[in-house]
Design an enzyme around this catalytic site. Structure first.
Site, PDB file in Angstrom:
ATOM      1  CG  ASN A  28      34.131  43.589  34.741  1.00 41.26           C
ATOM      2  OD1 ASN A  28      33.687  44.210  35.596  1.00 41.26           O
ATOM      3  ND2 ASN A  28      35.499  43.481  34.687  1.00 41.26           N
ATOM      4  CD  GLU A  74      31.999  37.801  45.281  1.00 42.23           C
ATOM      5  OE1 GLU A  74      32.501  36.641  45.087  1.00 42.23           O
ATOM      6  OE2 GLU A  74      31.839  38.674  44.515  1.00 42.23           O
ATOM      7  CG  HIS A 111      35.570  33.082  42.318  1.00 48.01           C
ATOM      8  ND1 HIS A 111      34.856  32.665  43.575  1.00 48.01           N
ATOM      9  CD2 HIS A 111      35.090  34.398  42.223  1.00 48.01           C
ATOM     10  CE1 HIS A 111      34.369  33.704  44.123  1.00 48.01           C
ATOM     11  NE2 HIS A 111      34.498  34.779  43.175  1.00 48.01           N
ATOM     12  CD  GLU A 112      36.475  36.580  39.596  1.00 52.33           C
ATOM     13  OE1 GLU A 112      35.671  37.132  39.432  1.00 52.33           O
ATOM     14  OE2 GLU A 112      37.343  36.528  40.389  1.00 52.33           O
ATOM     15  N   GLY A 165      42.003  40.255  43.446  1.00 51.47           N
ATOM     16  CA  GLY A 165      42.267  39.123  42.449  1.00 51.47           C
ATOM     17  C   GLY A 165      41.846  39.201  40.880  1.00 51.47           C
TER      18      GLY A 165
HETATM   19  N1  B3K Z   1      33.716  40.734  42.740  1.00 49.29           N
HETATM   20  C1  B3K Z   1      35.166  40.910  42.694  1.00 49.29           C
HETATM   21  C2  B3K Z   1      35.481  41.592  44.185  1.00 49.29           C
HETATM   22  C3  B3K Z   1      35.116  42.954  43.908  1.00 49.29           C
HETATM   23  C4  B3K Z   1      35.773  43.787  45.217  1.00 49.29           C
HETATM   24  C5  B3K Z   1      35.422  45.159  45.260  1.00 49.29           C
HETATM   25  N2  B3K Z   1      36.075  45.792  46.187  1.00 49.29           N
HETATM   26  C6  B3K Z   1      35.840  39.583  42.562  1.00 49.29           C
HETATM   27  C7  B3K Z   1      35.284  38.351  42.906  1.00 49.29           C
HETATM   28  O1  B3K Z   1      34.913  38.178  44.221  1.00 49.29           O
HETATM   29  O2  B3K Z   1      34.956  37.580  42.142  1.00 49.29           O
HETATM   30 ZN    ZN Z   2      33.358  36.778  43.450  1.00 47.60          ZN
END
Ligand code: B3K
Ligand code: ZN
Length: 882
Positions: A272, A327, A304-305, A268
């Site tokens: 970063n 998560e 979420h991000e 999704g």
């Molecule tokens: N942290 C990323 C997911 C990364 C998946 C790597 N295979 C997106 C998220 O959960 O916000």
């Molecule tokens: Zn996440």
């Protein structure tokens, strides 16, 4: 690509690194096929570490093209470089030193979409979990944190935009036709949060003033021409930033926050630091092309991000076993955000539906694992609904156990105590124990024991003593690698209702702690006695789904009907509808299998239709009540020896009977639930559309004609209505002229819009029945099908295998053989995508024996194949074994 069988990594083996990384300075000279990466790293040996221990750096498909030690070329005998590692010996015992590592990588050839790759002329990165090691040799693990400086050099005309994490330091021309930009991220971060984007994109800009008055520039980059479609995402971002300040007291910490939308992305989105990279599916929206569900997803994923900035980035995971630390917690935060932005009970219903349809089957099948696993072969296979959604439920239970205020204080302590650190679940729990004084040992088992607990309840009323006794027993099923389970602390939100719907207030309760309307089940079996109950109560257990459990509690239809009418918790009302519906659907599936007529209980139909017409209930809630449990929900409840055709036929018969009985209710809803012609994406309008479309579905059964859906298709002025009408035509009347006409009209109208083309593929992949496999195979040869685009593959192959039990689960096994062939093909390009799609086989053991045999053979065919990726090998072996 790593094609070995994959080494097992154990939590118990965790060791900190021997060397501490102080600073990272990266220079990229971008080129489509030969990008030069120069990485300058300053290290010192950790105190107490053996002065002769070598430095081990991770790599993946890398070739070393230069290595300097304090600016001087390192003699070859001092190091060993392989594609997977760089080992350096004879390093100083304590003083800092600098390494300069050069690698050349090929972004164009990177079809795995991990590391640095190129999509549609845009350079972009994905480093979580272990993608950074595909860019340069590095201690690529989340407990190695350092400030990063990034210099990007690239052709100026093709890449006017050069982005990385942190704040912009400056840029200038750089030789002929080139330019460079420098970025500095002062917040120490692990490599998985690194990002780089370069190319030519359009932008929308805005700004946000934080609670302490700092101005933050906000930018969302999308393909040229698509800028207007990013407006909703920008609005969601600003609301997220505000909400995190108001609810969690968290302020943003850089001068700029950027989002880049790309069309080839494995998941999704990615959090970063300061530079989120998104699948454009979760950024772009307008009424013509996005459904209400798309809008809701965009809002949730943007949030979420963004929320990861504190839960994940400022405080990160010590190792990947702790993934749920960021998560699960961040999903909980985005759920709460959406609940505050929309209708809380409707949001909760949607969450629980998703949990039960995705996480419960995982927890009950061969891929079951604890929220915090203790071993893995391929970490990418642990980005699961268990880690995310059950992880969120576990966080929610902490809030339920401690109460909102204490939970908030515990979170504040967590942020204060661990800011800038890489920590564990134990560290997280300790904050809540310290703040509340409660022992959470029994509760913590939720992180460690896999499997959905089964709670069995039974009640007796003593009219003489005016007491109600509720006996509860918990059982946690055995799961792979865990046969013995201990009782856990399960918070059950609970209320007792009188015949007239009023809630009883017990004078006292013994046998179990009952506070703030939460009953604490802590032993294997417990009986709670409620005193001062004037008449036989109707009990509502696990209100708001306070614990992610299966509940066995035999309640009479009349009692459920009372809850469906009077429960003040609307989630629990919906649960009562589900509890009324399920026995009917299960019986219908059994009857259909034996060719017996299906007869639906009158109490259920009456209660459902009364709710559909009840104007005191919000439309979105009524739509949720009308959406019966899905075929896979029914399969899960049946538990084994499942025949997808019988489940489908039984459910269809139930829907038809409800539709016939409620024809008048549905036509008047269809007439009345209109929305203004100028579209707004707000939750109230979305709710009206959902209810109107639910009515349209039932009418398509009652009238048994495509005409109304065809008219709805022609009249639709937004994607929600258009797609719903198309779905009815394609799914209910697949062979009709109207269906094929609507499908062609839709394709022609949207052929230039990839996200809508995905919908066109999905609708067809989900058509029930054995004929769909041929259709799917033909569609794979369609010029619009793109094997290299993960969204497209998920839309066609993913939708077919995950959501179409009668099409995919054909009795002749052709569906499973098709999947096996596709997995091998996808795996050659993109192992993560292949492994994810293969998890659609997680419930194969609950099929009837003939289908189960076909499924096993198809899995064995994959397993026997040489050269599988670690990702697919891990999933196929666990699926067969567990
Ligand atoms: N942290 C990323 C997911 C990364 C998946 C790597 N295979 C997106 C998220 O959960 O916000
Ligand atoms: Zn996440």
């Amino acid at each position: 690509m790593r094609t070995d069988i994959g080494q097992v990594i154990n939590l118990a083996d965790y060791q900190p690194t021997d060397f501490v990384l102080e600073r990272v300075d990266l220079t990229f000279e971008l080129d489509p096929t030969e990008t030069k990466v120069e990485s300058r790293l300053i290290f010192h040996r950790r105190e107490g570490v053996d002065g002769t221990a070598p430095l081990l750096l991770d790599g993946d498909e890398l070739a070393l093209s230069g290595l300097l030690f304090d600016q001087v070329e390192m003699p070859p005998e001092q190091y060993t470089a392989t594609p997977e590692s760089l080992t350096i010996r004879n390093l100083p015992p304590s003083e800092p030193f600098e390494l300069t590592i050069t690698t050349i990588i090929n972004p164009e050839a990177n079809t795995q979409l991990m590391g640095l790759y190129r999509t549609g002329g845009i350079y972009c990165t994905q480093c979580e979990a272990e993608g950074f090691r595909r860019i340069t040799y590095f201690p690529d693990r989340p407990d190695v944190l350092a400030p990063f400086t990034v210099n990007i050099i690239a052709d100026k005309a093709a890449n006017p935009l050069l982005l990385s994490n942190g704040n912009f330091l400056g840029g200038a021309g750089y030789g002929e036709g080139k330019h460079f930009a420098a970025w500095f991220d002062p917040h120490p971060k692990p490599s998985y949060l690194f990002a780089l984007v370069a190319g030519d994109l359009g932008v929308i800009e805005d700004s946000f003033t934080t609670m302490n008055g700092r101005e933050v520039a906000l930018k969302i980059y999308v393909e040229h021409g698509k800028e207007p479609r990013a407006a909703y995402a920008m609005d969601a971002l600003k609301r997220s930033m505000k909400w995190d300040e108001e609810v969690f007291g968290r302020e943003y910490d850089l001068d700029i926050f950027m989002i880049v939308a790309v069309s080839d992305f494995n998941m999704g989105a990615m959090e970063n630091k300061g530079l989120n990279v998104f699948n454009d599916k979760y950024v772009l929206a307008d009424p013509e092309t996005a459904t209400d569900a798309d809008y809701a997803n965009i809002e949730a994923i943007i949030a979420h991000e963004y929320f990861h900035n504190w839960t994940g980035n400022r405080i990160t995971c010590r190792d990947w076993f702790q993934l749920c630390l960021k998560e699960g917690l961040t999903v909980y935060r985005d759920h709460e955000f959406s609940a505050d932005q929309r209708s809380r009970p409707v949001k909760r219903i949607a969450e629980v539906r998703h949990l039960k349809s995705e996480q419960f089957p995982e927890d009950g099948g061969p891929l079951a694992h604890p929220v915090r696993p203790t071993k893995y072969r391929e970490i990418n296979n642990f980005y699961t609904t268990t880690v995310y959604e059950k992880g969120s439920e576990v966080t929610r239970m902490i809030a339920t156990l401690l109460g909102k205020e204490t939970f908030k204080k515990g979170m504040d302590l967590y942020f204060d105590r661990h800011d800038g650190q890489a920590v564990t679940i134990e560290d997280f729990i300790k904050c809540f124990e310290d703040i509340s004084g409660r022992d959470l040992a029994k509760f913590s088992l939720w992180y460690h024991q896999a499997g959905t607990p089964l709670v069995t309840a039974s009640g007796t009323y003593d009219a003489g003593a005016k007491t109600f006794s509720l006996s509860l027993e918990q059982m946690i099923p055995a799961t792979p690698g865990q046969t013995e389970k201990l009782p856990m602390h399960i918070p059950l939100s609970l209320a007792l209702f009188a015949e007239d719907g009023a809630a009883f207030a017990p004078t006292s309760v013994d046998g179990a702690e009952y506070s703030g309307s939460v009953l604490h089940l802590t032993d294997r079996a417990q009986t709670a006695v409620f005193h001062g109950i004037a008449s036989r109560p109707v009990v509502s257990i696990n209100r708001s789904f306070s614990a992610p459990i299966n509940l066995h509690f035999d309640q009479m239809p009349a009692d459920l009907a009372l809850l469906a009418r009077h429960e003040s918790d609307h989630f629990a009302r919906w649960q009562a509808f589900t509890d009324l519906a399920l026995p009917n659907l299960l019986t219908a599936a059994r009857d259909a299998r034996e060719d017996r007529p299906v007869v639906v209980e009158q109490t259920f139909v009456d209660t459902l239709l009364a709710a559909a017409a009840d104007e005191s209930l919000e439309p979105a809630f009524r739509a949720q009540a009308l959406a019966l449990p899905s075929e896979s929900d029914i399969a899960r409840e049946l538990g084994g020896n499942n025949d997808p055709d019988a489940i489908h036929a039984g459910r269809q018969a139930v829907i038809t009977q409800i539709a016939d009985a409620g024809k008048d209710v549905f036509s008047s809803l269809y007439e009345s639930m209109t929305t203004p012609s100028s579209f707004t994406a707000d939750a109230a309008s979305a709710g009206r559309r959902a209810l109107r479309n639910a009515a349209l579905t039932y009418l398509s059964y009652a009238e048994n004609s495509p005409t109304r859906a065809k008219n709805a298709f022609n009249a639709a002025n937004n994607m929600t209505d258009l797609l719903h009408a198309l779905t009815i035509l394609a799914h209910r009347f697949p062979d009709s002229e109207d269906a094929s006409e609507a499908l062609s009209t839709f394709r022609e109208r949207f052929a230039e819009n990839p996200l809508v083309v995905d919908k066109w593929f999905s609708v067809q992949a989900a058509i029930p029945g054995t004929g769909t496999l041929d259709r799917v195979q033909n569609l794979m040869a369609h010029p619009l099908f793109k094997r290299t685009n993960p969204n497209r593959v998920r839309a066609l192959v993913g939708t077919f295998v995950f959501t179409n039990p009668t099409g995919f689960g054909r009795a002749d096994g052709e569906g499973y053989r098709f999947l096996a062939r596709e997995i091998l093909d996808i795996d050659r390009r993109n192992p993560q995508l292949a492994a994810r799609i293969l998890t659609s086989m997680r419930s194969w053991r609950s099929l009837e024996p003939i289908r189960a045999d076909h499924a096993r053979s198809a899995l064995l065919g994959i397993e026997r194949t040489q050269g599988l990726s670690t990702d697919v090998r891990d999933i196929v072996e666990r699926t067969l074994k567990g």
